[in-house]
Structures are given as structure tokens and as C-alpha cells.
Design a protein around this motif. Structure first.
Motif, PDB file in Angstrom:
ATOM      1  N   VAL A 135      -7.619 101.168 107.466  1.00 30.88           N
ATOM      2  CA  VAL A 135      -9.012 101.184 107.897  1.00 30.88           C
ATOM      3  C   VAL A 135      -9.631  99.824 107.607  1.00 30.88           C
ATOM      4  O   VAL A 135      -9.597  99.339 106.475  1.00 30.88           O
ATOM      5  CB  VAL A 135      -9.832 102.287 107.193  1.00 30.88           C
ATOM      6  CG1 VAL A 135     -11.220 102.362 107.814  1.00 30.88           C
ATOM      7  CG2 VAL A 135      -9.140 103.631 107.320  1.00 30.88           C
ATOM      8  N   GLY A 136     -10.160  99.197 108.641  1.00 32.04           N
ATOM      9  CA  GLY A 136     -10.715  97.856 108.507  1.00 32.04           C
ATOM     10  C   GLY A 136     -12.208  97.929 108.297  1.00 32.04           C
ATOM     11  O   GLY A 136     -12.694  98.284 107.230  1.00 32.04           O
ATOM     12  N   SER A 137     -12.952  97.636 109.372  1.00 32.42           N
ATOM     13  CA  SER A 137     -14.407  97.596 109.278  1.00 32.42           C
ATOM     14  C   SER A 137     -15.003  98.984 109.071  1.00 32.42           C
ATOM     15  O   SER A 137     -16.141  99.106 108.609  1.00 32.42           O
ATOM     16  CB  SER A 137     -14.967  96.984 110.559  1.00 32.42           C
ATOM     17  OG  SER A 137     -14.246  95.818 110.875  1.00 32.42           O
ATOM     18  N   GLY A 138     -14.272 100.033 109.421  1.00 32.45           N
ATOM     19  CA  GLY A 138     -14.790 101.403 109.419  1.00 32.45           C
ATOM     20  C   GLY A 138     -15.427 101.823 108.117  1.00 32.45           C
ATOM     21  O   GLY A 138     -16.417 102.553 108.107  1.00 32.45           O
ATOM     22  N   ILE A 139     -14.884 101.360 106.979  1.00 35.35           N
ATOM     23  CA  ILE A 139     -15.430 101.774 105.688  1.00 35.35           C
ATOM     24  C   ILE A 139     -16.545 100.839 105.228  1.00 35.35           C
ATOM     25  O   ILE A 139     -17.678 101.252 105.025  1.00 35.35           O
ATOM     26  CB  ILE A 139     -14.314 101.867 104.623  1.00 35.35           C
ATOM     27  CG1 ILE A 139     -13.373 103.035 104.972  1.00 35.35           C
ATOM     28  CG2 ILE A 139     -14.918 102.053 103.229  1.00 35.35           C
ATOM     29  CD1 ILE A 139     -12.153 103.148 104.108  1.00 35.35           C
ATOM     30  N   PHE A 140     -16.212  99.563 105.076  1.00 39.89           N
ATOM     31  CA  PHE A 140     -17.197  98.684 104.444  1.00 39.89           C
ATOM     32  C   PHE A 140     -18.222  98.104 105.423  1.00 39.89           C
ATOM     33  O   PHE A 140     -19.096  97.333 105.033  1.00 39.89           O
ATOM     34  CB  PHE A 140     -16.498  97.612 103.612  1.00 39.89           C
ATOM     35  CG  PHE A 140     -15.847  98.221 102.393  1.00 39.89           C
ATOM     36  CD1 PHE A 140     -16.628  98.665 101.335  1.00 39.89           C
ATOM     37  CD2 PHE A 140     -14.475  98.413 102.321  1.00 39.89           C
ATOM     38  CE1 PHE A 140     -16.048  99.266 100.220  1.00 39.89           C
ATOM     39  CE2 PHE A 140     -13.891  99.007 101.213  1.00 39.89           C
ATOM     40  CZ  PHE A 140     -14.680  99.447 100.165  1.00 39.89           C
ATOM     41  N   LYS A 141     -18.169  98.509 106.686  1.00 41.54           N
ATOM     42  CA  LYS A 141     -19.249  98.186 107.614  1.00 41.54           C
ATOM     43  C   LYS A 141     -20.107  99.434 107.870  1.00 41.54           C
ATOM     44  O   LYS A 141     -20.982  99.434 108.733  1.00 41.54           O
ATOM     45  CB  LYS A 141     -18.679  97.646 108.927  1.00 41.54           C
ATOM     46  CG  LYS A 141     -18.357  96.164 108.877  1.00 41.54           C
ATOM     47  CD  LYS A 141     -19.611  95.331 108.933  1.00 41.54           C
ATOM     48  CE  LYS A 141     -19.517  94.104 108.058  1.00 41.54           C
ATOM     49  NZ  LYS A 141     -20.818  93.431 107.944  1.00 41.54           N
TER      50      LYS A 141
ATOM     51  N   ASP B   9     -10.979  87.386 104.438  1.00 41.74           N
ATOM     52  CA  ASP B   9     -12.166  86.559 104.262  1.00 41.74           C
ATOM     53  C   ASP B   9     -13.366  87.251 104.900  1.00 41.74           C
ATOM     54  O   ASP B   9     -14.447  87.319 104.331  1.00 41.74           O
ATOM     55  CB  ASP B   9     -11.917  85.193 104.905  1.00 41.74           C
ATOM     56  CG  ASP B   9     -13.145  84.309 104.820  1.00 41.74           C
ATOM     57  OD1 ASP B   9     -13.650  84.133 103.704  1.00 41.74           O
ATOM     58  OD2 ASP B   9     -13.616  83.843 105.873  1.00 41.74           O
ATOM     59  N   LYS B  10     -13.157  87.791 106.112  1.00 40.33           N
ATOM     60  CA  LYS B  10     -14.202  88.539 106.818  1.00 40.33           C
ATOM     61  C   LYS B  10     -13.601  89.812 107.391  1.00 40.33           C
ATOM     62  O   LYS B  10     -12.460  89.798 107.864  1.00 40.33           O
ATOM     63  CB  LYS B  10     -14.736  87.713 108.003  1.00 40.33           C
ATOM     64  CG  LYS B  10     -15.574  86.511 107.626  1.00 40.33           C
ATOM     65  CD  LYS B  10     -16.202  85.848 108.861  1.00 40.33           C
ATOM     66  CE  LYS B  10     -15.313  84.812 109.537  1.00 40.33           C
ATOM     67  NZ  LYS B  10     -14.949  83.647 108.773  1.00 40.33           N
ATOM     68  N   LEU B  11     -14.343  90.905 107.383  1.00 40.71           N
ATOM     69  CA  LEU B  11     -13.875  92.124 108.044  1.00 40.71           C
ATOM     70  C   LEU B  11     -13.807  91.864 109.556  1.00 40.71           C
ATOM     71  O   LEU B  11     -14.567  91.041 110.081  1.00 40.71           O
ATOM     72  CB  LEU B  11     -14.838  93.280 107.754  1.00 40.71           C
ATOM     73  CG  LEU B  11     -14.860  93.737 106.285  1.00 40.71           C
ATOM     74  CD1 LEU B  11     -15.944  94.777 106.071  1.00 40.71           C
ATOM     75  CD2 LEU B  11     -13.505  94.295 105.862  1.00 40.71           C
ATOM     76  N   PRO B  12     -12.913  92.565 110.264  1.00 33.32           N
ATOM     77  CA  PRO B  12     -12.724  92.293 111.697  1.00 33.32           C
ATOM     78  C   PRO B  12     -14.033  92.294 112.499  1.00 33.32           C
ATOM     79  O   PRO B  12     -14.232  91.443 113.369  1.00 33.32           O
ATOM     80  CB  PRO B  12     -11.810  93.431 112.151  1.00 33.32           C
ATOM     81  CG  PRO B  12     -11.058  93.826 110.929  1.00 33.32           C
ATOM     82  CD  PRO B  12     -11.965  93.572 109.772  1.00 33.32           C
ATOM     83  N   PHE B  13     -14.958  93.205 112.171  1.00 29.81           N
ATOM     84  CA  PHE B  13     -16.244  93.249 112.877  1.00 29.81           C
ATOM     85  C   PHE B  13     -16.971  91.909 112.729  1.00 29.81           C
ATOM     86  O   PHE B  13     -17.547  91.385 113.687  1.00 29.81           O
ATOM     87  CB  PHE B  13     -17.091  94.397 112.307  1.00 29.81           C
ATOM     88  CG  PHE B  13     -18.440  94.542 112.950  1.00 29.81           C
ATOM     89  CD1 PHE B  13     -18.587  95.233 114.153  1.00 29.81           C
ATOM     90  CD2 PHE B  13     -19.571  93.992 112.353  1.00 29.81           C
ATOM     91  CE1 PHE B  13     -19.839  95.368 114.745  1.00 29.81           C
ATOM     92  CE2 PHE B  13     -20.817  94.126 112.942  1.00 29.81           C
ATOM     93  CZ  PHE B  13     -20.950  94.806 114.142  1.00 29.81           C
ATOM     94  N   ASP B  14     -16.913  91.340 111.516  1.00 27.53           N
ATOM     95  CA  ASP B  14     -17.586  90.068 111.264  1.00 27.53           C
ATOM     96  C   ASP B  14     -16.826  88.894 111.870  1.00 27.53           C
ATOM     97  O   ASP B  14     -17.412  87.867 112.193  1.00 27.53           O
ATOM     98  CB  ASP B  14     -17.773  89.860 109.753  1.00 27.53           C
ATOM     99  CG  ASP B  14     -18.717  90.902 109.167  1.00 27.53           C
ATOM    100  OD1 ASP B  14     -19.682  91.261 109.854  1.00 27.53           O
ATOM    101  OD2 ASP B  14     -18.462  91.361 108.030  1.00 27.53           O
TER     102      ASP B  14
END
Lengths: 323, 212
Positions: free
Chosen positions: A261-267, A69-74
Motif C-alpha cells: 500500500v503506497g499513498s492509500g494509507i499515509f495520504k 522520498d515522496k509517496l507516489p501521489f506526491d
């Protein structure tokens, strides 16, 4: 046989499937579940939150996508309770890409897991990125036909999850921070502990092996299997804070079988190029020329700035059941 | 005949180590001297007497191998000129001429287009539907073979030169086209190395013909 079948299948024991029954398709066996995880090896699994990101991931060479639902950063930024992704998003992504689709359920949340299995996701991540739903117990994963992946900070935690039926392990790291240090720490602790089990096994030191099994709070059978193999009996991926191609290569060199890879790409500011660059760096992690080319594809100014893992409001790796 | 053969395992992505060990085990059981080397590009292709394209994700293997078009041509020519190859699951898809998905249609992925078959990807369904099933494969002996199908494809059309080795409920799941062997399932996970031994037999005669 190059897939370990230890501990033996807790589910099949109760069902009477005889090997003579030639025409019966056996679904959800330990070999089929762990086999799926083995097919992900040397690959990159990317966190995505919508169809567009899933297509970028597939085109860049992701081996699977993880729907959130949300990337880990979010998740960190939003606070509150993080739950499993919406069913519609998962189904839309299933209709858009041909690679496997994974999704996260809250730790211990049997109904979220059941819903994801029915929805048809290829693997379920019982993840500390979401708010744990049970502070005492994880999901008993042998009951499921769909394979699970779980996070671990050390060998004991990894083996406890395997004993509960997990088919794949990943480091916990600190997701959404852009900092790879915790993932590095976790894989190094696990490697060190595997080495100590291996040397006790080679020396035939049974007293030490049972002491280790008590320390890890798992069966002696499983500790012996680690000693025999010199590694954990399931596929072991890196996760938590991977941001650049070099990060991915570093974790592969530490013995990981692949990378999440979690937030690393789409953040980041350059997701499509970065996704491809991380895929290249994972496959060719030991080829310094390709790694340089991959690193050139990304601009450090576009990386997720990240967070200091020492002063976090929320340490995801520490939540959920302690055993 | 005491020659040593070399078999490569395409190591872009997937269950590489399982195939390395299956080939090694087969060589031991056949009492054949040989090397198994993982290859990530075509620089060592001339050393090889055979190649395994392992299971994994066919889109990933195709995407990464075809970043450099010259690699594709080198590999295609080598196989066209007789290099024996075994493709399992993703390997079958990657070798085939056409691939599609029931839900998504033509998957527009990079294929070697050497094996004259049409492949339906994920034909049994998603991972929930993955299974083990005993298979009858007369070409490798009377004993049943344990087929491990993981999001496995099936072959829906075959060309004239393609010999069907195995069917499961009428669906084609293993074929041979001269020097190309391909399976929908994962023989490297079966603890039964008859498919890998069949590849080694092809490699031995290829090695013979090379030195003639």
C-alpha cells in the motif's frame, strides 16, 4: 522443496561453492533471496517517508516498510525527477523499527541499487514510481546479495524480471491514484496467461509452450516451470492504487500473495486505523465478517480522493524499458 | 495403529503453504494418515493433534492473534496441556518468554511466553547477512541438515527444561522443551522433513494420550 529454484542461480554458478564445504555460510543464494520474499506472504508492506510513519506501520501490523522520498501521489504532484530516498531517513527508520525495510531504486540504476544494498535495506524495489534511469536495460539482479522486487503488468514482463534475478513480483497498477482498477487488470491478465501456460503444459503441447516462451521473450525452462507450478515461480504481490480494506481483500481473492500500500494509507486522513484495517482485511480476506469490521474502521470521507486512471498526465506503468 | 491425526498451521502471516506441504510430505513418507488444516483463529483448536507456527514476521503474528486476548489464553493453555508445536523462526520468537533486538533493545512485542528461552531477533544481521549452512543435529540423525536462516534469531539463554538440539558456531539455533520444538532456521525450506517428522511423532503420542 516449496520454493522454486528455476531459473537456476546465475551467480552461484560462477563461484565455486561445493556442497561439501560444510562450514561455509552461503549468502545471497536463490533460496535465501526468494525465501525472504516468501516470509512476507499474507502481509502488508507500507510506503513510508519518515520515522513516525514507519512506527505507525509497525504498530498496525505491517510486515515491512518501503522507504520513499515522496509517496507516489506526491511524486505525481511534484513532477520533475523522482529518485531514491535519502540515506539518513533510511538509517533513522532502521534504528526505529524491527520489521524489514525496503527502498526503491530507479529502473536500471545500478549505483542506487548498490548504495541501498550497502546501506543494508532488506529488499530493493526497482520501481517505475521513480523516474527510470535506463530506458533499455533493467538491473542484472543476480549480481546482488540483497533480493529485488519488480513490477509487472503481465506474465511475460513478470518472467523477464525473474530471469534477470528478481525474487518477487508485484503488479504495477497505477501508483498514487487511489484507483485499484489497473492493479486488478494486471493480476487478471497474468492469471489468464498462467492458465494458458498451465493447460499447454498439462496437454504436453511443447510446440505451444515454446511459442509462448517466444511471445513472452523468456526461456522455455521458465515457461515450463510456470506450467508445472500453475503460478509464477516467485511470490506475487498486489500494488498500485490500493486504498481501502476491501481493495486489499479483492486483490488477495484474485490470487495475490500479499499487498503493497503506497499513498492509500499515509495520504488518507486516518492513517493508523486504516493501516490496521488493511492488515486485517489482507489476513482475513476470505472472512466476510472480519472484512466488514475492517471496513467499518475506516470512513470513506477520509479516503484518498484519487485520480481517474484514464486521463493521467503520467502513466507510471508504461515507463522504463519495454522488454 | 491406524488412527488419523490432524495438524494445524497457524495462518496469520508468513510461509504457511510451505509448512502445509512439508507436513503433508512428512505424513506421506511416514505412511501416516492425517489432515493438515490452516487455522486463523482458535475455533478448531480442539481438533488438533499438533500445530506449526510458521516463519514470517513475529510482530505481525503476535499483533493479529492477540487482538482478542481470549485467543491467547486458549492457545497458551492448549500448549501447556501438551499440544505439540513446532515454531520456525518467527514461530520460535512467538513461543519464547523474552525477545530483544541488539539495536532496538526489548522489542515489546506480543509473545506466548511458553518456551523458557531468551531470543535475540535478527541476530545474524539484516537480510544481506541471511544464509544457508549445513547443521549437525544429532537428535534427528547423523546426516547434516540444511539450515536456511532468513533474518534469523538465536537463543541466548535457556531454562532448565530446555534441551539444546543444535548449535551453529556456539549459538543455539534449535531447542526442544517437552512438547515444544523450535528452530531459528526454516526446516520447511530445506527439502528435508526430519523436523516436521519429529513433530508428527510427538503428535502421535499426544493423540494416543488424548484417547486414553
Amino acid at each position: 522443496m516449496t520454493i522454486s529454484l528455476i531459473p537456476s542461480d546465475r551467480k552461484l554458478k560462477d563461484e565455486s561453492i561445493s556442497p561439501e564445504d560444510q562450514n561455509k555460510r552461503i549468502k545471497g543464494s536463490i533460496l535465501v533471496k526468494r525465501g525472504f520474499a516468501h516470509m512476507q506472504k499474507h502481509g502488508v508492506i507500507m510506503d513510508v517517508t519518515n520515522v513516525e510513519q514507519a512506527q505507525i506501520a509497525e504498530d498496525s501490523g505491517a510486515v515491512a516498510v518501503m522507504v520513499l522520498d515522496k509517496l507516489p501521489f506526491d511524486v505525481r504532484k511534484a513532477g520533475g525527477v523522482a529518485r531514491t530516498a535519502g540515506v539518513k531517513i533510511i538509517q533513522d527508520i532502521m534504528d526505529a523499527v524491527s520489521i524489514p525495510i525496503m527502498a526503491k531504486c530507479r529502473i536500471g540504476h545500478i549505483s542506487e541499487a548498490q548504495m541501498l544494498e550497502t546501506c543494508g535495506v532488506d529488499m530493493i524495489d526497482e520501481s517505475e514510481v521513480l523516474t527510470p534511469a535506463d530506458e533499455v536495460n533493467h538491473v542484472w539482479k543476480w549480481d546482488f546479495t540483497t533480493p529485488f522486487v519488480n513490477g509487472a503488468k503481465n506474465l511475460g514482463e513478470a518472467l523477464r524480471r525473474v530471469e534477470e534475478g528478481s525474487s518477487m513480483i508485484r503488479t504495477k497498477g497505477e501508483p498514487g491514484t487511489g484507483n485499484v482498477a489497473e492493479a486488478v487488470n494486471h493480476i487478471k491478465i497474468l492469471n489468464r496467461e498462467v492458465r494458458s501456460v498451465r493447460s499447454a503444459y498439462i496437454d504436453n503441447d511443447n510446440q505451444e509452450l515454446i511459442r509462448l516462451s517466444r511471445e513472452f521473450k523468456v526461456s522455455l525452462e521458465l515457461v515450463n516451470e510456470v506450467g508445472r507450478l500453475g503460478r509464477i515461480p516467485v511470490v506475487n504481490f498486489a500494488a498500485g492504487g490500493i486504498t481501502t480494506p476491501s481493495d486489499a481483500s479483492f486483490l488477495m481473492r484474485l490470487g495475490c500473495d500479499g499487498v503493497f500500500v503506497g499513498s492509500g494509507i499515509f495520504k488518507s486522513e486516518d492513517p493508523a486505523l486504516r493501516a490496521r484495517a488493511i492488515v486485517l482485511a489482507t489476513t482475513f480476506y476470505d472472512d466476510s465478517k472480519v472484512l466488514l469490521e475492517a471496513q467499518k474502521m475506516v470512513d470513506e470521507k477520509n479516503s484518498l480522493l484519487g485520480l481517474d486512471t484514464k486521463n493521467l498526465d503520467l502513466r507510471m506503468q508504461e515507463r522504463g524499458p519495454q522488454i | 495403529m491406524n488412527k488419523s491425526i490432524t495438524i494445524g498451521i497457524l495462518s496469520i502471516q508468513g510461509d504457511v503453504e510451505e509448512n502445509v506441504s512439508a507436513v503433508q510430505q512428512s505424513m506421506d513418507e511416514l505412511n501416516i494418515e492425517g489432515n493438515v488444516i490452516p487455522i486463523k483463529d482458535m475455533s478448531k483448536i480442539d481438533m488438533l493433534d499438533g500445530l506449526v507456527i510458521p516463519g514470517g514476521e513475529s510482530t505481525v503474528i503476535g499483533t493479529l492473534l492477540f487482538l482478542d486476548e481470549s485467543q491467547k489464553e486458549i492457545l497458551r493453555n492448549k500448549i501447556l496441556n501438551g499440544l505439540p508445536v513446532l515454531g520456525t523462526c518467527a514461530g520460535l520468537i512467538f513461543l519464547s518468554k523474552r525477545a530483544y533486538d541488539k539495536r532496538l533493545g526489548d522489542t515489546k512485542q506480543h509473545l506466548l511466553e511458553l518456551l523458557d528461552v531468551t531470543v535475540e531477533r535478527n541476530a545474524f544481521g539484516r537480510q544481506y547477512e541471511s544464509f544457508e549452512n549445513q547443521l549437525s543435529v544429532p537428535a534427528i540423525g547423523d546426516d547434516l541438515f540444511k539450515g536456511v536462516f532468513i533474518r534469523g534469531p538465536v537463543i541466548t539463554e535457556t531454562g532448565n527444561d530446555v534441551e539444546v538440539l543444535c548449535r551453529l558456531e556456539e549459538k543455539i539455533v534449535a531447542v526442544q522443551q517437552k512438547n515444544i520444538l523450535a528452530t531459528s532456521f526454516h526446516p520447511e525450506l530445506a527439502d528435508d522433513y526430519r523436523f516436521h517428522k519429529k513433530l508428527i511423532e510427538l503428535c502421535l503420542s499426544y493423540n494416543e494420550s488424548k484417547s486414553m
